[in-house]
Motif scaffolding. Structure first.
Motif, PDB file in Angstrom:
ATOM      1  N   CYS A   1      11.200  -5.158  10.483  1.00  0.00           N
ATOM      2  CA  CYS A   1      12.296  -4.943   9.541  1.00  0.00           C
ATOM      3  C   CYS A   1      13.319  -4.014  10.196  1.00  0.00           C
ATOM      4  O   CYS A   1      12.943  -2.979  10.777  1.00  0.00           O
TER       5      CYS A   1
ATOM      6  N   ASP B   1       9.945   1.040   6.253  1.00  0.00           N
ATOM      7  CA  ASP B   1       8.682   1.729   6.532  1.00  0.00           C
ATOM      8  C   ASP B   1       7.556   1.173   5.668  1.00  0.00           C
ATOM      9  O   ASP B   1       6.431   0.945   6.141  1.00  0.00           O
ATOM     10  N   GLN B   2       7.852   0.957   4.385  1.00  0.00           N
ATOM     11  CA  GLN B   2       6.836   0.409   3.492  1.00  0.00           C
ATOM     12  C   GLN B   2       6.478  -1.035   3.888  1.00  0.00           C
ATOM     13  O   GLN B   2       5.308  -1.429   3.872  1.00  0.00           O
ATOM     14  N   PHE B   3       7.509  -1.788   4.246  1.00  0.00           N
ATOM     15  CA  PHE B   3       7.274  -3.167   4.681  1.00  0.00           C
ATOM     16  C   PHE B   3       6.417  -3.204   5.940  1.00  0.00           C
ATOM     17  O   PHE B   3       5.496  -4.029   6.058  1.00  0.00           O
TER      18      PHE B   3
ATOM     19  N   ALA C   1       4.239  -0.963   6.904  1.00  0.00           N
ATOM     20  CA  ALA C   1       2.872  -0.571   6.572  1.00  0.00           C
ATOM     21  C   ALA C   1       2.101  -1.749   5.982  1.00  0.00           C
ATOM     22  O   ALA C   1       0.940  -1.998   6.322  1.00  0.00           O
ATOM     23  N   VAL C   2       2.754  -2.480   5.071  1.00  0.00           N
ATOM     24  CA  VAL C   2       2.107  -3.653   4.483  1.00  0.00           C
ATOM     25  C   VAL C   2       1.845  -4.707   5.549  1.00  0.00           C
ATOM     26  O   VAL C   2       0.775  -5.328   5.595  1.00  0.00           O
ATOM     27  N   SER C   3       2.802  -4.916   6.447  1.00  0.00           N
ATOM     28  CA  SER C   3       2.634  -5.902   7.512  1.00  0.00           C
ATOM     29  C   SER C   3       1.468  -5.539   8.420  1.00  0.00           C
ATOM     30  O   SER C   3       0.676  -6.402   8.809  1.00  0.00           O
ATOM     31  N   ARG C   4       1.345  -4.245   8.752  1.00  0.00           N
ATOM     32  CA  ARG C   4       0.217  -3.806   9.595  1.00  0.00           C
ATOM     33  C   ARG C   4      -1.112  -4.051   8.891  1.00  0.00           C
ATOM     34  O   ARG C   4      -2.101  -4.445   9.524  1.00  0.00           O
ATOM     35  N   ASN C   5      -1.133  -3.841   7.573  1.00  0.00           N
ATOM     36  CA  ASN C   5      -2.371  -4.083   6.829  1.00  0.00           C
ATOM     37  C   ASN C   5      -2.754  -5.557   6.870  1.00  0.00           C
ATOM     38  O   ASN C   5      -3.929  -5.903   6.986  1.00  0.00           O
ATOM     39  N   PHE C   6      -1.756  -6.423   6.770  1.00  0.00           N
ATOM     40  CA  PHE C   6      -2.046  -7.857   6.854  1.00  0.00           C
ATOM     41  C   PHE C   6      -2.567  -8.224   8.238  1.00  0.00           C
ATOM     42  O   PHE C   6      -3.499  -9.022   8.376  1.00  0.00           O
TER      43      PHE C   6
ATOM     44  N   THR D   1      -6.095  -7.005   8.526  1.00  0.00           N
ATOM     45  CA  THR D   1      -6.983  -7.876   7.747  1.00  0.00           C
ATOM     46  C   THR D   1      -7.260  -9.180   8.479  1.00  0.00           C
ATOM     47  O   THR D   1      -8.392  -9.680   8.491  1.00  0.00           O
TER      48      THR D   1
END
Length: 500
Positions: free
Chosen positions: A6, A31-33, A35-40, A43
């Protein structure tokens, strides 16, 4: 799974003029995006790693199947011996594959012949590998060693098992797997920059790499040792030395069947790979199809063997059916991911014919393999390599291996003959390599009197002479107290038999 990015600068330009600090707001959102992308991404790695580990556990469970199959196929007096050799295949293979085998197989970057990194798993994370990859490949290596142990059962010294198993899992098998499975291998379908005949060898789960290697090694071991005492009479006629437990053979076969769902579908290594993003079709679909082709090939081979042996011998023989089933599995292993389900039926039918023919040839030349391992894994494995070159489907090859969508595929599927040429070369080099390495090893063990046990020990059984007693107690205190005696009852059969 790739990490999505992003741009705060680009996002800030989209905010209206009434935004107090558009860049700060855009930075927070990005930053939030991220973090979510890293979590995906995390996973995705976790799912793929768990899938591979679970597949490794299934493949390792095949050792239990091998143990039961081997135990049931030998005479009771050698049960402890064959069970111990199966344990040692896993244990010795684990150590030597850790020290040398994985490095020789997948140590990259390397040359086309042999790997040269990751000895003792050092720096394994330098490339796109993890400990789960080692565990999965180790389970394959010890499967090859287990095949060979069946061919030389009931007459081989214990030290010979240790030597050949360590050498096979630590050097011979890893070199072959490097050739055909490593991205650096000279004939690997994953070596996209230098494909043999523009296609490489498509041996998805190892009809050649695993089954032919184990089968050819067992062939040389059994040839150099010679047949068991009593296997052929003075006229050269075959005498059936029946295994002592059909129940163990059947249970072992079912356990191997179960494990094959890790052997073949698990060879994708990853499951979370979308072929068309946003659709229900992805690598998980290919995994399911691979399980189906595996099932159909084995089932067809079992039924073909059932009726074929009925015509030839006049009996409905459960042991023959089990071997036919396993022959179908060994054959479909190469092409399980790249053929249609209907083609798997063809594969299983021909595999049964190949196994029956190989067994007839073995009797004619006085070749003795107690488990038919050389015929089953060597013969049916070679057929599986050829079958894949004939029936591999273009779309499935591209999904499994990537590269150029127009790469050669099966001859009967309109892909030309280049894949068949590559696979014929695979058969030749595997037979040549294993013969040049395992043949001299077994010959040397024989010259050093380390290969075959004495005639006295063979007649008495290795459980009593080498392992301190029989695996089974034929009578106990209760039977003696009540005056009950157990005696062995031989089946009536027109086929000559002996229990020596």
């Amino acid at each position: 799974m790739s990490l999505q990015t992003c741009s705060a600068d680009q996002l800030a330009q989209l905010f209206g003029s009434n935004t107090t600090d558009p860049h700060a707001a855009a930075t927070l959102i990005c930053d939030q995006f991220a973090a979510v992308s890293r979590n995906f991404v995390d996973t995705g790695y976790a799912i793929d790693s768990t899938y591979l580990l679970f597949s490794a556990y299934l493949v390792f469970s095949m050792q239990l199947g091998f143990a039961m199959l081997c135990a049931g196929s030998v005479r009771a007096k050698n049960t402890m011996n064959i069970m111990l050799t199966n344990v040692l295949d896993a244990a010795a293979g684990g150590l030597f594959y850790y020290l040398f085998g994985f490095a020789f197989a997948f140590g990259s970057p390397s040359n086309g012949f042999i790997g040269k990194h990751y000895f003792g798993l050092t720096d394994i994370h330098a490339q796109n590998l993890d400990y789960s990859n080692f565990l999965y490949q180790w389970a394959f290596a010890i499967a090859a060693a287990g095949i060979t142990s069946g061919s030389i059962a009931e007459r081989t010294q214990f030290v010979a098992y240790l030597v050949y198993s360590s050498f096979l899992t630590g050097f011979v098998y890893p070199v072959v797997s490097h050739w055909f499975w490593s991205p650096d291998g000279w004939a690997s379908a994953f070596n996209l920059n230098n494909l043999l005949f523009s296609t490489g060898v498509i041996d998805f789960a190892g009809s050649g790499v695993v089954h032919m290697v184990g089968g050819v090694a067992g062939l040389w071991g059994a040839l150099i040792e010679g047949p068991r005492i009593g296997r052929f009479d003075h006229t050269g006629r075959a005498v059936a030395l029946r295994g002592h437990s059909a129940s163990l053979v059947v249970l072992g076969t079912f356990m191997l069947w179960f494990g094959w769902y890790g052997f073949n579908p698990g060879s994708f290594n990853r499951i979370l790979v979308p072929y068309n993003s946003g659709s229900k079709y992805g690598q998980w679909s290919a995994v399911g199809r691979t399980a189906v082709t595996t099932t159909l090939a084995g089932s067809t081979a079992a039924l073909t063997t059932l009726f074929g042996k009925r015509v030839l011998s006049g009996h409905w023989n459960v042991t023959d059916v089990c071997n036919g089933l396993l022959g179908g599995f060994a054959a479909i292993t190469a092409g399980c991911a790249v053929v249609e389900p209907w083609a798997a039926i063809v594969c299983g039918f021909v595999a049964s014919v190949v196994l029956i023919a190989c067994n007839k040839l073995a009797e004619r030349v006085r070749f003795d393999d107690p488990l038919e391992a050389a015929q089953l894994h060597g013969g049916c494995g070679a057929w599986g390599v050829i079958f894949t070159a004939l029936f591999a489907k273009k779309e499935y090859v591209f999904e499994a291996y990537g590269g150029d969508a127009s790469r050669p595929h099966g001859l009967f599927m309109g892909g030309g003959g280049r894949l068949l040429a590559a696979h014929l070369i695979q058969i030749l080099v595997i037979v040549g390599w294993v013969s040049a390495t395992m043949g001299p090893l077994f010959w040397l063990l024989k010259k050093l009197n380390l290969l075959r046990i004495s005639s006295e020990d063979e007649l008495a059984g290795m459980d009593m002479t080498r392992h301190g007693g029989f695996a089974y107690a034929y009578e106990d205190d209760e039977t003696q107290k009540h005056g009950i005696q157990l005696r062995k009852v031989e089946p009536n059969s027109s086929t000559p038999t002996t229990d020596e």
